[in-house]
Design a protein around this motif. Structure first.
Motif, PDB file in Angstrom:
ATOM      1  N   GLU A 140       0.856  -1.185   0.000  1.00 28.93           N
ATOM      2  CA  GLU A 140       0.000   0.000   0.000  1.00 28.93           C
ATOM      3  C   GLU A 140       0.890   1.232   0.000  1.00 28.93           C
ATOM      4  O   GLU A 140       1.892   1.282   0.715  1.00 28.93           O
ATOM      5  N   ASP A 141       0.528   2.230  -0.800  1.00 29.12           N
ATOM      6  CA  ASP A 141       1.399   3.375  -1.037  1.00 29.12           C
ATOM      7  C   ASP A 141       1.788   4.130   0.231  1.00 29.12           C
ATOM      8  O   ASP A 141       2.963   4.440   0.443  1.00 29.12           O
ATOM      9  N   ARG A 142       0.813   4.481   1.080  1.00 29.40           N
ATOM     10  CA  ARG A 142       1.096   5.377   2.199  1.00 29.40           C
ATOM     11  C   ARG A 142       1.597   4.650   3.442  1.00 29.40           C
ATOM     12  O   ARG A 142       2.491   5.133   4.121  1.00 29.40           O
ATOM     13  N   THR A 143       1.028   3.494   3.721  1.00 24.08           N
ATOM     14  CA  THR A 143       1.378   2.810   4.969  1.00 24.08           C
ATOM     15  C   THR A 143       2.410   1.702   4.783  1.00 24.08           C
ATOM     16  O   THR A 143       3.010   1.252   5.753  1.00 24.08           O
ATOM     17  N   GLY A 144       2.596   1.257   3.532  1.00 24.70           N
ATOM     18  CA  GLY A 144       3.537   0.169   3.296  1.00 24.70           C
ATOM     19  C   GLY A 144       2.998  -1.197   3.671  1.00 24.70           C
ATOM     20  O   GLY A 144       3.740  -2.187   3.678  1.00 24.70           O
ATOM     21  N   ILE A 145       1.701  -1.267   3.981  1.00 21.29           N
ATOM     22  CA  ILE A 145       1.102  -2.560   4.355  1.00 21.29           C
ATOM     23  C   ILE A 145       1.121  -3.493   3.149  1.00 21.29           C
ATOM     24  O   ILE A 145       0.683  -3.117   2.062  1.00 21.29           O
ATOM     25  N   PRO A 146       1.622  -4.720   3.309  1.00 18.17           N
ATOM     26  CA  PRO A 146       1.613  -5.659   2.180  1.00 18.17           C
ATOM     27  C   PRO A 146       0.207  -6.177   1.925  1.00 18.17           C
ATOM     28  O   PRO A 146      -0.512  -6.528   2.866  1.00 18.17           O
ATOM     29  N   LEU A 147      -0.181  -6.179   0.649  1.00 20.65           N
ATOM     30  CA  LEU A 147      -1.477  -6.761   0.291  1.00 20.65           C
ATOM     31  C   LEU A 147      -1.378  -8.276   0.302  1.00 20.65           C
ATOM     32  O   LEU A 147      -2.212  -8.977   0.861  1.00 20.65           O
ATOM     33  N   ILE A 148      -0.313  -8.762  -0.344  1.00 22.55           N
ATOM     34  CA  ILE A 148      -0.057 -10.197  -0.405  1.00 22.55           C
ATOM     35  C   ILE A 148       1.419 -10.370  -0.761  1.00 22.55           C
ATOM     36  O   ILE A 148       2.007  -9.528  -1.445  1.00 22.55           O
ATOM     37  N   ASP A 149       2.021 -11.427  -0.290  1.00 21.72           N
ATOM     38  CA  ASP A 149       3.459 -11.634  -0.498  1.00 21.72           C
ATOM     39  C   ASP A 149       3.736 -12.518  -1.712  1.00 21.72           C
ATOM     40  O   ASP A 149       4.866 -12.954  -1.916  1.00 21.72           O
ATOM     41  N   ASP A 150       2.726 -12.776  -2.518  1.00 18.92           N
ATOM     42  CA  ASP A 150       2.873 -13.756  -3.604  1.00 18.92           C
ATOM     43  C   ASP A 150       3.698 -13.250  -4.777  1.00 18.92           C
ATOM     44  O   ASP A 150       4.097 -14.048  -5.627  1.00 18.92           O
ATOM     45  N   ILE A 151       3.900 -11.933  -4.863  1.00 19.31           N
ATOM     46  CA  ILE A 151       4.667 -11.392  -5.991  1.00 19.31           C
ATOM     47  C   ILE A 151       5.977 -10.791  -5.491  1.00 19.31           C
ATOM     48  O   ILE A 151       6.003 -10.029  -4.531  1.00 19.31           O
ATOM     49  N   GLU A 152       7.070 -11.182  -6.152  1.00 23.96           N
ATOM     50  CA  GLU A 152       8.394 -10.645  -5.822  1.00 23.96           C
ATOM     51  C   GLU A 152       9.201 -10.575  -7.114  1.00 23.96           C
ATOM     52  O   GLU A 152       9.382 -11.576  -7.797  1.00 23.96           O
ATOM     53  N   LEU A 153       9.651  -9.377  -7.449  1.00 21.93           N
ATOM     54  CA  LEU A 153      10.374  -9.151  -8.698  1.00 21.93           C
ATOM     55  C   LEU A 153      11.761  -8.597  -8.397  1.00 21.93           C
ATOM     56  O   LEU A 153      11.893  -7.592  -7.700  1.00 21.93           O
ATOM     57  N   HIS A 154      12.785  -9.264  -8.921  1.00 15.89           N
ATOM     58  CA  HIS A 154      14.166  -8.809  -8.765  1.00 15.89           C
ATOM     59  C   HIS A 154      14.710  -8.369 -10.118  1.00 15.89           C
ATOM     60  O   HIS A 154      14.499  -9.052 -11.125  1.00 15.89           O
ATOM     61  N   PHE A 155      15.423  -7.246 -10.108  1.00 17.23           N
ATOM     62  CA  PHE A 155      16.133  -6.807 -11.305  1.00 17.23           C
ATOM     63  C   PHE A 155      17.603  -6.626 -10.940  1.00 17.23           C
ATOM     64  O   PHE A 155      17.940  -5.807 -10.081  1.00 17.23           O
ATOM     65  N   LEU A 156      18.452  -7.411 -11.571  1.00 16.83           N
ATOM     66  CA  LEU A 156      19.893  -7.336 -11.361  1.00 16.83           C
ATOM     67  C   LEU A 156      20.498  -6.709 -12.613  1.00 16.83           C
ATOM     68  O   LEU A 156      20.547  -7.348 -13.674  1.00 16.83           O
ATOM     69  N   GLU A 157      20.921  -5.442 -12.515  1.00  9.08           N
ATOM     70  CA  GLU A 157      21.391  -4.691 -13.676  1.00  9.08           C
ATOM     71  C   GLU A 157      22.918  -4.661 -13.688  1.00  9.08           C
ATOM     72  O   GLU A 157      23.552  -3.913 -12.937  1.00  9.08           O
ATOM     73  N   LEU A 158      23.503  -5.469 -14.546  1.00 14.13           N
ATOM     74  CA  LEU A 158      24.959  -5.628 -14.577  1.00 14.13           C
ATOM     75  C   LEU A 158      25.714  -4.328 -14.865  1.00 14.13           C
ATOM     76  O   LEU A 158      26.774  -4.098 -14.277  1.00 14.13           O
ATOM     77  N   PRO A 159      25.239  -3.439 -15.763  1.00 12.49           N
ATOM     78  CA  PRO A 159      25.994  -2.209 -16.030  1.00 12.49           C
ATOM     79  C   PRO A 159      26.136  -1.304 -14.811  1.00 12.49           C
ATOM     80  O   PRO A 159      27.018  -0.445 -14.786  1.00 12.49           O
ATOM     81  N   LYS A 160      25.268  -1.464 -13.811  1.00  8.90           N
ATOM     82  CA  LYS A 160      25.336  -0.605 -12.632  1.00  8.90           C
ATOM     83  C   LYS A 160      26.391  -1.066 -11.629  1.00  8.90           C
ATOM     84  O   LYS A 160      26.610  -0.397 -10.619  1.00  8.90           O
ATOM     85  N   LEU A 161      27.000  -2.207 -11.891  1.00 13.18           N
ATOM     86  CA  LEU A 161      28.156  -2.602 -11.097  1.00 13.18           C
ATOM     87  C   LEU A 161      29.337  -1.769 -11.566  1.00 13.18           C
ATOM     88  O   LEU A 161      29.677  -1.797 -12.750  1.00 13.18           O
ATOM     89  N   ASP A 162      29.926  -1.051 -10.675  1.00 12.32           N
ATOM     90  CA  ASP A 162      31.069  -0.227 -11.044  1.00 12.32           C
ATOM     91  C   ASP A 162      32.158  -1.077 -11.677  1.00 12.32           C
ATOM     92  O   ASP A 162      32.414  -2.208 -11.249  1.00 12.32           O
ATOM     93  N   ASP A 163      32.782  -0.560 -12.723  1.00  8.21           N
ATOM     94  CA  ASP A 163      33.843  -1.298 -13.407  1.00  8.21           C
ATOM     95  C   ASP A 163      34.986  -1.664 -12.464  1.00  8.21           C
ATOM     96  O   ASP A 163      35.729  -2.607 -12.714  1.00  8.21           O
ATOM     97  N   HIS A 164      35.115  -0.916 -11.402  1.00  5.95           N
ATOM     98  CA  HIS A 164      36.188  -1.180 -10.450  1.00  5.95           C
ATOM     99  C   HIS A 164      35.642  -1.759  -9.150  1.00  5.95           C
ATOM    100  O   HIS A 164      36.269  -1.639  -8.100  1.00  5.95           O
ATOM    101  N   ALA A 165      34.434  -2.352  -9.211  1.00  5.46           N
ATOM    102  CA  ALA A 165      33.847  -2.951  -8.018  1.00  5.46           C
ATOM    103  C   ALA A 165      34.792  -4.002  -7.448  1.00  5.46           C
ATOM    104  O   ALA A 165      35.342  -4.822  -8.178  1.00  5.46           O
ATOM    105  N   VAL A 166      34.956  -3.960  -6.145  1.00  6.15           N
ATOM    106  CA  VAL A 166      35.896  -4.872  -5.480  1.00  6.15           C
ATOM    107  C   VAL A 166      35.158  -6.140  -5.065  1.00  6.15           C
ATOM    108  O   VAL A 166      34.097  -6.061  -4.439  1.00  6.15           O
TER     109      VAL A 166
END
Length: 300
Positions: A140-166
């Motif tokens: 929910e937008d204002r309170t952050g109350i979860p409606l349901i936990d059935d959906i979870e989306l991950h985005f792993l964006e490789l270009p955002k890893l710094d070229d010199h990431a340790v």
């Protein structure tokens, strides 16, 4: 010795992470992803579509994703996207919805539906932030109350890893993503120091890079992916070009229309001075009688 193949190729990615013999590699990668997102690690997974020879890229339209089920029945979909096919968010929701709705057999109640997790590894920047790992839930937008936990989306964006990431000495998701992003073997020792499963992934990549048939199938798939990316970019460029041409044509048309309108107004004013009837002026100028009356009032 042949140079290392690129593990971001979806065919090769599935060979490394989606085969039965490397199920422990996938489990380790998933756990690093979930731990970084403050979720509980998994103890066991079952591959629902393990790599087989049918996954070879002869079927150019195939989606070489990885689907797995946890011990608790939750479903996970992992997809590597080497090139931006656009509409990433809608594409993600579409495949998530198919995974979610596909659980129910005819006549089964909705409470049988289990949580579904989509993990997108992107070789391009997508979200307007600087995080390489973003996670979405239904809140929910204002309170952050979860409606349901059935959906979870991950985005792993490789270009955002710094070229010199340790690399993280104690292991972690960053090390896995650095492996996917940069196959330079000079970094492998520190990446695998505390992660034997990452070492197994690297060993698998080395083996496949020396296998003639795997290399041929990889190159077939790589060519298709490059051709598809070029086709999409070409279509977008052509669409922009046509849009610009249409805009210019409309601009010219509007200019011509304004010129014709100006001539009609000038003609109307001259005829009004001569006392010509409104109905006759309308036929001659193309203006409506209401427009002519308005000009007459303004002129007076």
């Amino acid at each position: 010795m042949n140079e290392l193949l690129d593990p971001r190729n979806d065919f090769l990615f599935k060979r490394i992470f989606g085969s039965e013999e490397n199920r422990d590699v996938l489990l380790a990668f998933l756990n690093q992803t979930f731990i970084e997102a403050n979720s509980q690690p998994l103890t066991e997974i079952t591959l629902l579509n393990p790599y087989t020879e049918k996954d070879a890229p002869r079927d150019k339209q195939s989606i070489l994703d990885i689907r797995a089920k946890t011990a608790g029945g939750e479903l996970i979909n992992v997809e590597m996207q080497l090139f931006n096919k656009y509409d990433t968010e809608k594409r993600t929701m579409f495949y998530w919805s198919k995974l979610y709705s596909g659980q129910l057999q005819k006549g089964q109640p909705y409470n049988k539906l289990q949580k579904c997790v989509a993990i997108n590894i992107l070789n391009y920047a997508f979200l307007p932030n600087h995080q390489y790992h973003s996670v979405f839930h239904l809140r929910e937008d204002r309170t952050g109350i979860p409606l349901i936990d059935d959906i979870e989306l991950h985005f792993l964006e490789l270009p955002k890893l710094d070229d010199h990431a340790v690399p993280v000495v104690n292991g972690g998701l960053v090390n896995w993503l650095l492996f996917l992003k940069d196959v330079d073997k000079s970094n492998w020792e520190v990446l695998t120091m505390h992660d034997p499963m990452l070492k197994k992934a690297m060993t698998t990549l080395e083996f496949l890079s020396q296998d003639a048939e795997a290399r041929r199938l990889y190159e077939d798939r790589q060519k298709y992916l490059h051709d598809e990316a070029s086709m999409i970019e070409g279509a977008l460029a052509e669409g922009e070009k046509r849009g610009q041409a249409i805009g210019e044509a409309r601009g010219e048309a509007r200019g011509e229309a304004r010129g014709e309108k100006k001539k009609a107004v000038e003609m109307t004013l001259e005829l009004l001075k001569l006392g010509v009837e409104t109905s006759i002026i309308a036929k001659a100028s193309g203006l409506s009688e209401e427009e002519i009356k308005a000009l007459k009032n303004q002129n007076n």
